[in-house]
Structure formats: structure tokens, C-alpha cells
Design a protein around this motif. Structure first.
Motif, PDB file in Angstrom:
ATOM      1  N   SER A   1       1.056  -1.227   0.003  1.00  0.00           N
ATOM      2  CA  SER A   1       0.110   0.017  -0.091  1.00  0.00           C
ATOM      3  C   SER A   1       1.080   1.291  -0.112  1.00  0.00           C
ATOM      4  O   SER A   1       1.996   1.285   0.292  1.00  0.00           O
ATOM      5  CB  SER A   1      -1.097  -0.163   1.193  1.00  0.00           C
ATOM      6  N   PRO A   2       0.239   2.513  -0.462  1.00  0.00           N
ATOM      7  CA  PRO A   2       1.168   3.566  -0.508  1.00  0.00           C
ATOM      8  C   PRO A   2       1.405   3.979   0.920  1.00  0.00           C
ATOM      9  O   PRO A   2       0.811   3.994   1.812  1.00  0.00           O
ATOM     10  CB  PRO A   2       0.018   4.799  -1.234  1.00  0.00           C
TER      11      PRO A   2
ATOM     12  N   PRO B   1       3.466   7.711   2.628  1.00  0.00           N
ATOM     13  CA  PRO B   1       3.742   9.187   2.262  1.00  0.00           C
ATOM     14  C   PRO B   1       5.250   8.908   1.905  1.00  0.00           C
ATOM     15  O   PRO B   1       6.152   8.717   2.677  1.00  0.00           O
ATOM     16  CB  PRO B   1       3.522   9.854   3.605  1.00  0.00           C
TER      17      PRO B   1
ATOM     18  N   PRO C   1       4.863   6.312  -2.927  1.00  0.00           N
ATOM     19  CA  PRO C   1       3.336   5.989  -3.285  1.00  0.00           C
ATOM     20  C   PRO C   1       3.166   4.449  -3.842  1.00  0.00           C
ATOM     21  O   PRO C   1       1.857   4.178  -3.915  1.00  0.00           O
ATOM     22  CB  PRO C   1       3.069   7.170  -4.568  1.00  0.00           C
ATOM     23  N   GLN C   2       4.157   3.652  -4.226  1.00  0.00           N
ATOM     24  CA  GLN C   2       3.992   2.621  -4.728  1.00  0.00           C
ATOM     25  C   GLN C   2       4.310   1.523  -3.614  1.00  0.00           C
ATOM     26  O   GLN C   2       4.324   0.139  -3.799  1.00  0.00           O
ATOM     27  CB  GLN C   2       5.029   2.241  -5.792  1.00  0.00           C
TER      28      GLN C   2
END
Length: 86
Positions: free
Chosen positions: A18-19, A21, A24-25
């Protein structure tokens, strides 16, 4: 149980899909999370942007072991055992 000071194995060994901060990938296994501070503490602990998988991971004697290398070995093995087969 509380995290061992200066460890950070749980923010390095596992992959996170999950992203995050700044990531993002997500992050691949073995890569230090960008949100892991110099003191090996999560910079977004308690923040809503922290991935659910991270907040669900709780320290335990088995996972944390007695050293960072032992914790890394345990978490890397767990990552290997839970990786989908190709």
C-alpha cells in the motif's frame, strides 16, 4: 511489549504493497521505509496516512527477538513464506 530502541527491522524487512507518504508504490522487502527516522522510529506513527498493515503489526518476543539481525532474519523468513508463488 514495546519496540526495541534502534531496531527498525519491521520497517525494513517486509514488503508493503500500500502507499506510504513518500513511497506511493509502497516498498519492496529489504528496503528501509522512507518514514523510518534516524532513531529507527516511525515518523508517521499514529498518523492516518500510515499504512494499515503497519499499524496492525505489533511487537512480539518472537518477531523482535533479542537483536536487530535476529528480527530481520525472522521477518525476512516470514516475508518469504507469505510471498505469492510465481
Amino acid at each position: 511489549m514495546q519496540c526495541r530502541s534502534g531496531c527498525g527491522a519491521c520497517c525494513t524487512a517486509p514488503s508493503i504493497s500500500s502507499p506510504i507518504p513518500g513511497m506511493p508504490q509502497g516498498k519492496p522487502a529489504g528496503v528501509r521505509c522512507i518514514q523510518l527516522g534516524d532513531d529507527a522510529r516511525c515518523l508517521i506513527f499514529g498518523h492516518p496516512a500510515r499504512p494499515v498493515v503497519c499499524s496492525g503489526l505489533q511487537p512480539s518476543a518472537e518477531m523482535c527477538a533479542d537483536s536487530t539481525p535476529a528480527a530481520m532474519a525472522f521477518l525476512t523468513r516470514l516475508e518469504d513464506l507469505t510471498r505469492p508463488s510465481a
